[in-house]
Motif scaffolding. Structure first.
Motif, PDB file in Angstrom:
ATOM      1  N   GLN A  97       0.827  -1.196   0.000  1.00 57.04           N
ATOM      2  CA  GLN A  97       0.000   0.000   0.000  1.00 57.04           C
ATOM      3  C   GLN A  97       0.871   1.260   0.000  1.00 57.04           C
ATOM      4  O   GLN A  97       2.017   1.234   0.438  1.00 57.04           O
ATOM      5  CB  GLN A  97      -0.936   0.006   1.207  1.00 57.04           C
ATOM      6  N   ARG A  98       0.307   2.325  -0.534  1.00 50.77           N
ATOM      7  CA  ARG A  98       0.967   3.625  -0.646  1.00 50.77           C
ATOM      8  C   ARG A  98       2.204   3.586  -1.540  1.00 50.77           C
ATOM      9  O   ARG A  98       3.154   4.346  -1.366  1.00 50.77           O
ATOM     10  CB  ARG A  98       1.338   4.169   0.743  1.00 50.77           C
ATOM     11  N   HIS A  99       2.158   2.714  -2.522  1.00 47.23           N
ATOM     12  CA  HIS A  99       3.223   2.657  -3.519  1.00 47.23           C
ATOM     13  C   HIS A  99       2.848   3.577  -4.673  1.00 47.23           C
ATOM     14  O   HIS A  99       1.807   3.402  -5.304  1.00 47.23           O
ATOM     15  CB  HIS A  99       3.416   1.222  -4.028  1.00 47.23           C
ATOM     16  N   THR A 144      -6.495   1.813  -5.914  1.00 48.11           N
ATOM     17  CA  THR A 144      -5.632   2.984  -6.099  1.00 48.11           C
ATOM     18  C   THR A 144      -6.351   4.285  -5.756  1.00 48.11           C
ATOM     19  O   THR A 144      -7.575   4.393  -5.902  1.00 48.11           O
ATOM     20  CB  THR A 144      -5.118   3.069  -7.552  1.00 48.11           C
ATOM     21  N   ASN A 145      -5.566   5.252  -5.322  1.00 46.71           N
ATOM     22  CA  ASN A 145      -6.045   6.604  -5.034  1.00 46.71           C
ATOM     23  C   ASN A 145      -5.328   7.597  -5.922  1.00 46.71           C
ATOM     24  O   ASN A 145      -4.207   7.349  -6.365  1.00 46.71           O
ATOM     25  CB  ASN A 145      -5.747   7.017  -3.586  1.00 46.71           C
ATOM     26  N   THR A 155     -10.775   7.497  -5.792  1.00 49.93           N
ATOM     27  CA  THR A 155     -10.233   6.140  -5.736  1.00 49.93           C
ATOM     28  C   THR A 155     -10.882   5.267  -6.795  1.00 49.93           C
ATOM     29  O   THR A 155     -11.971   5.594  -7.309  1.00 49.93           O
ATOM     30  CB  THR A 155     -10.467   5.526  -4.340  1.00 49.93           C
ATOM     31  N   GLN A 185      -1.426   6.239  -6.317  1.00 46.61           N
ATOM     32  CA  GLN A 185      -0.751   5.269  -5.463  1.00 46.61           C
ATOM     33  C   GLN A 185      -1.720   4.163  -5.043  1.00 46.61           C
ATOM     34  O   GLN A 185      -2.936   4.322  -5.079  1.00 46.61           O
ATOM     35  CB  GLN A 185      -0.157   5.934  -4.225  1.00 46.61           C
ATOM     36  N   CYS A 187      -3.476   1.525  -2.389  1.00 41.18           N
ATOM     37  CA  CYS A 187      -3.996   1.666  -1.029  1.00 41.18           C
ATOM     38  C   CYS A 187      -4.596   0.335  -0.568  1.00 41.18           C
ATOM     39  O   CYS A 187      -4.701  -0.608  -1.363  1.00 41.18           O
ATOM     40  CB  CYS A 187      -5.060   2.767  -0.961  1.00 41.18           C
TER      41      CYS A 187
END
Length: 218
Positions: A97-99, A144-145, A155, A185, A187
């Motif tokens: 997550q948060r990649h 994804t966001n 999202t 990114q 999530c």
């Protein structure tokens, strides 16, 4: 000057429009003479006429008789052309997550404000922007966001709904301040996959990220 006239002629009464076109004709005639003679004094005369014409039009449009009206016409300009369209050319799997997702290749990148090396778009001006992204994967999922200045704005999700390729897309229109970063990114968990490939006639799927400035806001 052309842009100034195009914007405001529709707001003028017929008498004003007539005056404006007569002034334009005078300047154009003078300009054609300048093109033939190439004399410096004629060029200076044309510049002087155009200056007076700009001031006259500004006074007619605004109703302001001040010579400072030139500032009015100067403030009417085109927004900077800011648009980009990028796609992912290689698949990434097992993402946490948060990649931040890097869309490595660009089809369009006016102003070079999207940075494919890190997947981040940096707004050159404050304004209202439109962003769209599509995430595709194969027998997998991805949540994804889109973030603007570190804040989630929208999202999208791809779920395993078939034994083949799946995709999810989203579009958002947001206000972005000059200098703010915009990116996509992952999530919500781990194991995300984002499909990528080269552009080819037999490639039916792609992950993309696009954006454009609709209009600037001071």
């Amino acid at each position: 000057m052309h842009f100034f006239l195009q914007i405001h002629l529709f707001n003028m009464n017929p008498k004003t429009v007539t005056v404006v076109f007569l002034c334009v004709i005078v300047c154009v005639c003078g300009l054609s003479t300048t093109d033939k003679t190439k004399q410096n004094d004629d060029i200076a005369d044309i510049k002087n006429r155009l200056g007076h014409l700009e001031q006259l039009i500004g006074q007619l449009v605004t109703g302001n008789s001040s010579s400072d009206v030139l500032k009015f016409s100067a403030s009417i300009g085109r927004d900077e052309h800011v648009s980009f369209s990028a796609y992912k050319n290689q698949t990434q799997s097992n993402l946490n997550q948060r990649h931040i997702i890097k869309f490595e290749q660009t089809i369009l990148n006016l102003g070079n404000h999207y940075h494919p090396e890190d997947g981040i778009f940096i707004a050159p001006v404050s304004g209202v922007y439109l962003f769209h992204w599509t995430i595709t994967n194969y027998k997998s999922y991805a949540h994804t966001n889109i973030l603007v200045g570190g804040k989630v704005m929208s999202t999208t999700t791809t779920s395993v709904v078939s034994s083949s390729y799946n995709s999810g897309s989203a579009l958002v229109i947001v206000h972005v301040q000059k200098g703010q970063h915009v990116w996509i990114q992952t999530c919500c968990g781990t194991g995300h996959e984002v499909y990528g490939n080269t552009l080819a006639l037999d490639n039916r799927f792609q992950s993309t990220f696009s954006g454009t400035l609709l209009y600037s806001v001071s």
